[in-house]
Enzyme design. Structure first.
Site, PDB file in Angstrom:
ATOM      1  N   GLY A   9       0.566  -0.932   0.045  1.00  0.00           N
ATOM      2  CA  GLY A   9      -0.234   0.129   0.279  1.00  0.00           C
ATOM      3  C   GLY A   9       0.769   1.855  -0.677  1.00  0.00           C
ATOM      4  O   GLY A   9       2.061   1.093  -0.646  1.00  0.00           O
ATOM      5  N   VAL A  11       2.686   2.993   2.215  1.00  0.00           N
ATOM      6  CA  VAL A  11       3.556   3.146   3.345  1.00  0.00           C
ATOM      7  C   VAL A  11       4.644   2.023   2.880  1.00  0.00           C
ATOM      8  O   VAL A  11       6.311   2.128   2.405  1.00  0.00           O
ATOM      9  CB  VAL A  11       2.750   2.575   4.816  1.00  0.00           C
ATOM     10  N   HIS A 173       3.798   4.900  20.383  1.00  0.00           N
ATOM     11  CA  HIS A 173       2.945   5.907  19.145  1.00  0.00           C
ATOM     12  C   HIS A 173       1.965   5.809  19.303  1.00  0.00           C
ATOM     13  O   HIS A 173       1.511   5.633  18.597  1.00  0.00           O
ATOM     14  CB  HIS A 173       3.716   4.650  18.094  1.00  0.00           C
TER      15      HIS A 173
END
Ligand code: APR
Length: 311
Positions: A9, A11, A173
């Site tokens: 995809g 990334v 994150h």
């Protein structure tokens, strides 16, 4: 050198592009969607004569061709939509990453695993548990990206080159990440001497929301140019044995008073992967923020364990 990128995809494909066009490694791109990785790999291979690099790139749906990879980058999963937190991806991406790590383990059991799929700290935990690899060979990419966002916002504030800004973001994150303004510099000058406290606090908040800000513009997906650049920074440090000091999500074993959970901390990254965890002398406020972030990561791991029937 060979790198497998799982997920073709936004990334994954951008990472593959930067790896081959930067002359860093041959790439095998794999995706569950029939033809997607094959098509993008062929397209990238046809750019090679124009750009003049010699790296090979192939794509497919199966994992056999991943054999012999030095590093496997895992971006498979779904991306956020507006209003979603990274944790909202837990069940879907947890299941996808479980399947991917098992597939990877069957063909390249010793490859270094670099996780990108969110929620990052939990997918790194899953990879660590399933792979049976030492923690030096399983890591997640988040801190390099969060730090780059922090640096970019500081550069915008000061109207200076982002190349001169250096900063570090620790922790999970997500919203609980821990930007460290005290350690940020512009060519060695502390940012705390250049930016007033209230502006610096606004930059810290914008950094925490950096991913969501982009999702709110894109609407149908999340950031990928800076994430891919961050992955390539880490892969380059590993393949070239650069011993770079970079933040990475890695299982802590007593460092920072934390044990048995992956979270973003500074590490030395070289040919063996995470060669050392670097312990900063954090002040009370920074330590409390890192502990709070660790509690959030622990809670999300517990959610995953419940969802996957592990507890
Ligand atoms: N095996 C291989 N590939 C898979 C699988 C699987 N089991 N499941 C999904 N994929 C693929 C999809 O087909 C898609 O091509 O993963 C790819 C994901 O690409 P995008 O939807 O474009 O998402 P992207 O923006 O690349 O983000 C991927 O990285 O930054 C994180 O939060 C982000 O978790 C997300 C991941």
């Amino acid at each position: 050198m060979k790198v497998t990128v799982v997920g073709a995809g936004n990334v994954g494909a951008t990472t593959a592009q930067r790896l081959v066009e930067g002359g860093l490694a041959d790439v095998y791109l794999v995706d569950v969607v029939e033809g997607l990785a094959r098509g993008k790999a062929l397209d990238l291979a046809q750019a090679a004569p124009i750009l003049g690099h010699s790296c090979r790139i192939e794509g497919g749906e199966s994992y056999e061709a991943a054999e012999g990879s030095d590093v496997v980058v895992i971006t498979a999963g779904i991306a956020r939509k507006p209003g979603m937190s990274r944790d909202d991806l837990l069940q879907t991406n947890g299941n996808i990453v479980t399947q991917v790590v098992e597939n990877v383990r069957a063909v390249c059991p010793d490859a270094i695993l670099l996780m990108v799929s969110n929620p990052l700290d939990v997918t790194t935990y899953i990879a660590q548990q399933l792979s049976g690899l030492p923690r030096s060979r399983v890591m997640g990419m988040a801190g390099v990206l969060d730090s780059a966002r922090f640096c970019a916002f500081i550069a915008m504030e000061l109207d200076c080159s982002p190349a001169d800004v250096s900063a570090m973001v620790l922790g999970g994150h997500g919203d609980s990440m821990v930007p460290l303004p005290r350690h940020a510099t512009v060519s060695g000058v502390p940012v705390t001497e250049l930016v007033p406290p209230e502006r610096l606090q606004a930059i810290v908040e914008r950094t925490r929301n950096g991913g969501a800000e982009i999702v709110s513009y894109l609407k149908t997906g999340s950031a990928f140019y800076a994430p891919a650049a961050s992955v390539v920074r880490m892969v380059a440090a590993i393949l070239r044995d650069e011993k770079r000091l970079l933040p990475a999500c890695v299982e802590l074993q007593g460092e920072y008073g934390l044990d048995g959970l992956p979270i973003g901390v500074p590490v030395i990254l070289g040919r063996e992967g995470v060669e050392r965890v670097v312990e900063l002398d954090l002040n009370a406020e920074e330590t409390a923020a890192l502990r709070a972030s660790a509690e959030h990561v622990r809670a999300t791991i517990a959610d995953w364990q419940r969802l996957s029937g592990l507890s």
